[in-house]
Write a protein that holds these residues in place. Structure first.
Motif, PDB file in Angstrom:
ATOM      1  N   ASN A  87      44.621  33.487  35.438  1.00 50.77           N
ATOM      2  CA  ASN A  87      43.360  33.738  34.725  1.00 50.77           C
ATOM      3  C   ASN A  87      42.543  34.803  35.430  1.00 50.77           C
ATOM      4  N   GLU A  88      42.487  34.731  36.751  1.00 51.73           N
ATOM      5  CA  GLU A  88      41.745  35.734  37.520  1.00 51.73           C
ATOM      6  C   GLU A  88      42.355  37.116  37.331  1.00 51.73           C
ATOM      7  N   LEU A  89      43.672  37.185  37.308  1.00 48.87           N
ATOM      8  CA  LEU A  89      44.350  38.463  37.102  1.00 48.87           C
ATOM      9  C   LEU A  89      44.042  39.019  35.714  1.00 48.87           C
ATOM     10  N   GLU A  90      44.032  38.165  34.710  1.00 49.60           N
ATOM     11  CA  GLU A  90      43.699  38.604  33.355  1.00 49.60           C
ATOM     12  C   GLU A  90      42.246  39.090  33.278  1.00 49.60           C
ATOM     13  N   LYS A  91      41.342  38.396  33.960  1.00 49.91           N
ATOM     14  CA  LYS A  91      39.939  38.831  33.994  1.00 49.91           C
ATOM     15  C   LYS A  91      39.825  40.195  34.658  1.00 49.91           C
ATOM     16  N   LEU A  92      40.576  40.392  35.740  1.00 54.83           N
ATOM     17  CA  LEU A  92      40.568  41.673  36.447  1.00 54.83           C
ATOM     18  C   LEU A  92      41.058  42.789  35.528  1.00 54.83           C
ATOM     19  N   LYS A  93      42.155  42.549  34.835  1.00 53.29           N
ATOM     20  CA  LYS A  93      42.689  43.554  33.914  1.00 53.29           C
ATOM     21  C   LYS A  93      41.683  43.870  32.808  1.00 53.29           C
ATOM     22  N   LYS A  94      41.035  42.838  32.284  1.00 55.40           N
ATOM     23  CA  LYS A  94      40.049  43.038  31.222  1.00 55.40           C
ATOM     24  C   LYS A  94      38.879  43.885  31.722  1.00 55.40           C
ATOM     25  N   THR A  95      38.392  43.584  32.921  1.00 51.01           N
ATOM     26  CA  THR A  95      37.289  44.356  33.503  1.00 51.01           C
ATOM     27  C   THR A  95      37.704  45.808  33.700  1.00 51.01           C
ATOM     28  N   GLN A  96      38.917  46.010  34.217  1.00 52.49           N
ATOM     29  CA  GLN A  96      39.398  47.368  34.438  1.00 52.49           C
ATOM     30  C   GLN A  96      39.538  48.132  33.124  1.00 52.49           C
ATOM     31  N   ASN A  97      40.007  47.457  32.092  1.00 56.53           N
ATOM     32  CA  ASN A  97      40.131  48.114  30.786  1.00 56.53           C
ATOM     33  C   ASN A  97      38.760  48.503  30.240  1.00 56.53           C
ATOM     34  N   GLU A  98      37.764  47.652  30.468  1.00 52.71           N
ATOM     35  CA  GLU A  98      36.410  47.983  30.023  1.00 52.71           C
ATOM     36  C   GLU A  98      35.868  49.204  30.776  1.00 52.71           C
TER      37      GLU A  98
END
Length: 148
Positions: A65-76
């Protein structure tokens, strides 16, 4: 022939008759039997191990979940950079339309080309930083340290 040593319920369990005939006890070793005070103690310990295993599995899920949040933040972040560049490109187009002299137009095109080059480098650098951050996060999840 295999003999199982049994005793009656509530018996002493010494198996004297069997031992005299040369039959050795089979089953759990005395170490294991001594490790638990009762069957209920063994079951309690088993339940604790099961709970610990379940907790460890949840930690893995939390890392994902943390990795997915990180990817989402980076995409933003990358989307924001691209939106800024799109707006800058629209402004460049508007400025280009207003210029009539050829020498001035060549000069401003050179400036715009430099701005585009910097924007491209910024996007590439952000992407590389994001890839490194994700690599390090995955390595950290696997307890392998960080990438160089």
């Amino acid at each position: 022939m295999l003999y199982f040593m049994t005793s009656a319920a509530g018996g002493a369990g010494k198996y004297d008759d069997e031992l005299k005939r040369g039959i050795k006890p089979t089953g759990l070793s005395s170490d294991i039997v001594k490790a638990y005070s009762s069957v209920s103690a063994a079951i309690d310990l088993s339940n604790k191990v099961e709970k610990l295993t379940y907790a460890a599995q949840n930690n893995i899920v939390d890392h994902r979940n943390e990795l997915e949040k990180l990817k989402k933040t980076q995409n933003e972040i990358l989307k924001k950079i691209l939106d800024e560049e799109r707006l800058a490109e629209e402004m460049r187009a508007e400025v280009s339309k207003t210029i009539t002299e050829e020498s001035e137009k060549m000069q401003i095109d050179h400036v715009f080309a430099e701005e585009r080059k910097r924007a491209n480098e910024r996007i590439i650098q952000a992407t590389k930083n994001h890839e490194n951050t994700i690599k390090n996060a995955v390595l950290h999840m696997m307890n392998l340290g960080t990438a160089k």
